[in-house]
Write a protein that holds these residues in place. Structure first.
Motif, PDB file in Angstrom:
ATOM      1  N   SER A 196      -3.001  -0.760  -0.694  1.00  0.00           N
ATOM      2  CA  SER A 196      -4.395  -0.423  -0.977  1.00  0.00           C
ATOM      3  C   SER A 196      -4.432   0.611  -2.094  1.00  0.00           C
ATOM      4  O   SER A 196      -3.714   1.609  -2.047  1.00  0.00           O
ATOM      5  CB  SER A 196      -5.088   0.128   0.274  1.00  0.00           C
ATOM      6  N   CYS A 197      -5.274   0.373  -3.082  1.00  0.00           N
ATOM      7  CA  CYS A 197      -5.243   1.187  -4.299  1.00  0.00           C
ATOM      8  C   CYS A 197      -6.648   1.391  -4.827  1.00  0.00           C
ATOM      9  O   CYS A 197      -7.476   0.469  -4.792  1.00  0.00           O
ATOM     10  CB  CYS A 197      -4.376   0.457  -5.330  1.00  0.00           C
ATOM     11  N   PRO A 198      -6.985   2.612  -5.296  1.00  0.00           N
ATOM     12  CA  PRO A 198      -8.280   2.805  -5.956  1.00  0.00           C
ATOM     13  C   PRO A 198      -8.414   1.864  -7.143  1.00  0.00           C
ATOM     14  O   PRO A 198      -7.413   1.504  -7.770  1.00  0.00           O
ATOM     15  CB  PRO A 198      -8.239   4.270  -6.399  1.00  0.00           C
ATOM     16  N   CYS A 208     -14.271   8.290  -8.740  1.00  0.00           N
ATOM     17  CA  CYS A 208     -13.126   8.621  -7.899  1.00  0.00           C
ATOM     18  C   CYS A 208     -12.902  10.129  -7.895  1.00  0.00           C
ATOM     19  O   CYS A 208     -12.634  10.735  -8.940  1.00  0.00           O
ATOM     20  CB  CYS A 208     -11.871   7.904  -8.403  1.00  0.00           C
ATOM     21  N   TRP A 253      -4.108  10.430  -2.219  1.00  0.00           N
ATOM     22  CA  TRP A 253      -3.617   9.056  -2.096  1.00  0.00           C
ATOM     23  C   TRP A 253      -2.263   8.909  -2.783  1.00  0.00           C
ATOM     24  O   TRP A 253      -1.328   8.320  -2.217  1.00  0.00           O
ATOM     25  CB  TRP A 253      -4.628   8.085  -2.709  1.00  0.00           C
ATOM     26  N   CYS A 266      -7.468   5.371   1.538  1.00  0.00           N
ATOM     27  CA  CYS A 266      -7.528   5.071   0.113  1.00  0.00           C
ATOM     28  C   CYS A 266      -8.953   5.278  -0.387  1.00  0.00           C
ATOM     29  O   CYS A 266      -9.909   4.810   0.241  1.00  0.00           O
ATOM     30  CB  CYS A 266      -7.077   3.623  -0.117  1.00  0.00           C
ATOM     31  N   GLU A 295     -12.494   4.929  -2.202  1.00  0.00           N
ATOM     32  CA  GLU A 295     -13.337   3.799  -2.589  1.00  0.00           C
ATOM     33  C   GLU A 295     -13.874   4.020  -3.995  1.00  0.00           C
ATOM     34  O   GLU A 295     -14.057   5.167  -4.412  1.00  0.00           O
ATOM     35  CB  GLU A 295     -14.506   3.663  -1.603  1.00  0.00           C
ATOM     36  N   LYS A 310     -11.886   0.306  -3.797  1.00  0.00           N
ATOM     37  CA  LYS A 310     -10.456   0.054  -3.757  1.00  0.00           C
ATOM     38  C   LYS A 310     -10.166  -1.432  -3.881  1.00  0.00           C
ATOM     39  O   LYS A 310     -11.043  -2.279  -3.723  1.00  0.00           O
ATOM     40  CB  LYS A 310      -9.856   0.604  -2.467  1.00  0.00           C
TER      41      LYS A 310
END
Length: 354
Positions: free
Chosen positions: A214-216, A226, A234, A257, A259, A261
């Protein structure tokens, strides 16, 4: 202890956005200001193995030396001053010492020697210093900072003899000591190493392949949505292999993570640890920029540089303290269009990052 848990320690975070193409960008100066680095972490999205050129740079990082029980007065030896300190680019740091409890030493590449001493040691040493700016109520800790390249510190001079006598005959300070120097310079460390118990070390490299991360959403350099603190949390969780897939009822971790994302099918986390020189960090930044110029699915890479938590200095010659965490690090988020986001973070016992 309950009172401490209720109080969030003060921290400092400075953020900067610019471009490598801007002649006034601060990257080069910032890398040089952080003298004592113990770890570099790189996150490469949509990557399963280290790119060959990047791997080559990592494996060519400068080696360093660990000297056991070094008498600190040896740093004032005439031969070492002439063959190493006066040539510039020498990095030295006491190892295994705690900056909030023990006597700590740093030798900076500009020839400045910094001693962070407890009150008793400072009084025994008998040289000029100043109270630590991070004393709580009474002056329990002192800082002695001298420029070894100054004419007053020339071998045989009054300042040199006074400090040498204090370190050799009164305080007799010894400590394990990390030492390195710019490989392209003229400095020679042999006058100091000869007669000492030392070992040579290479920086340690480790890598982890990540899946379904899971990644921005960092597809562009526009990260207005962000929060920087959430982003750094993160990145730290990914580097520490801590899951961010947590439910609201989890008592183990509240890290999630940020949002908005997305999910990466794969990513590569690489870490290098040791006494890492700014010159090597410059090279890895340049290699990452070249890597980003190639067509690929993702257009960003993150790099985090951690300073030694128990170094007596950070951000150039500024005094560094510990309190709870001793944090002093910077994160560089680089994009394919040569723009970057720079985050500089410290704990409570530090000056504001430059």
């Amino acid at each position: 202890m309950l009172v401490d848990l209720d109080q969030t320690p003060r921290s400092l975070l400075v953020c900067d956005r610019s471009s490598f193409l801007d002649e006034k960008n601060r990257i080069s100066s910032q890398v040089e200001l952080q003298h004592f680095n113990y770890k570099v972490s790189v996150l490469l999205p949509e990557c399963s193995s280290p790119p060959s050129h990047l791997d080559s740079v990592l494996n060519s990082f400068s080696s360093f030396y660990l000297i056991r029980k070094l008498p600190i007065h040896e740093l004032l030896d005439k031969d070492f001053l002439e063959t190493a300190v006066y040539q510039g680019g020498v990095y030295g740091l006491s190892y295994g010492t705690r900056v909030d409890e023990d006597n700590c030493v740093a030798l900076m590449p500009n020839g400045r020697l910094c001693l962070s001493l407890d009150k008793d040691s400072f009084q025994v040493l008998g040289v000029e210093g100043k109270p630590s700016r991070f004393n709580h109520r009474t002056n329990s800790r002192y800082v002695v900072s001298v420029d070894l390249t100054d004419s007053s510190m020339a071998p045989g001079g009054r300042g040199h003899l006074r400090l040498l006598t204090g370190l050799k005959s009164r305080l007799c300070l010894k400590t394990d000591f990390l030492l390195s120097h710019h490989p392209g310079g003229r400095a020679s460390l042999q006058p100091l190493l000869s007669g000492q118990d030392w070992s040579e070390h290479r920086p340690e490299i480790s890598s982890r392949a990540l899946t379904h991360l899971s990644c921005p959403t960092l597809l562009t350099s526009d990260l207005q949505s962000c929060d920087p603190h959430s982003l750094l949390e993160w990145l730290g969780a990914v580097d520490a292999d801590v899951s961010c897939e947590n439910s609201s009822s989890s008592f183990l971790s509240s890290l999630v993570c940020p949002e908005p994302k997305t999910t990466l099918s794969g990513a590569l986390s690489i870490s290098v640890s040791g006494l890492l020189l700014p010159q090597d960090i410059h090279r890895i930044i340049q290699e990452i920029r070249s890597y980003l110029e190639q067509p690929r699915l993702e257009s960003w890479v993150s790099l985090t540089v951690h300073g030694f938590v128990d170094s007596p200095v950070s951000w150039g010659g500024s005094e560094h303290g510990f309190l709870r965490g001793g944090e002093n690090f910077y994160t560089l988020l680089m994009f394919h269009d040569h723009t970057y986001h720079l985050h500089l973070a410290t704990g409570a016992h530090n000056t504001c990052p430059p």
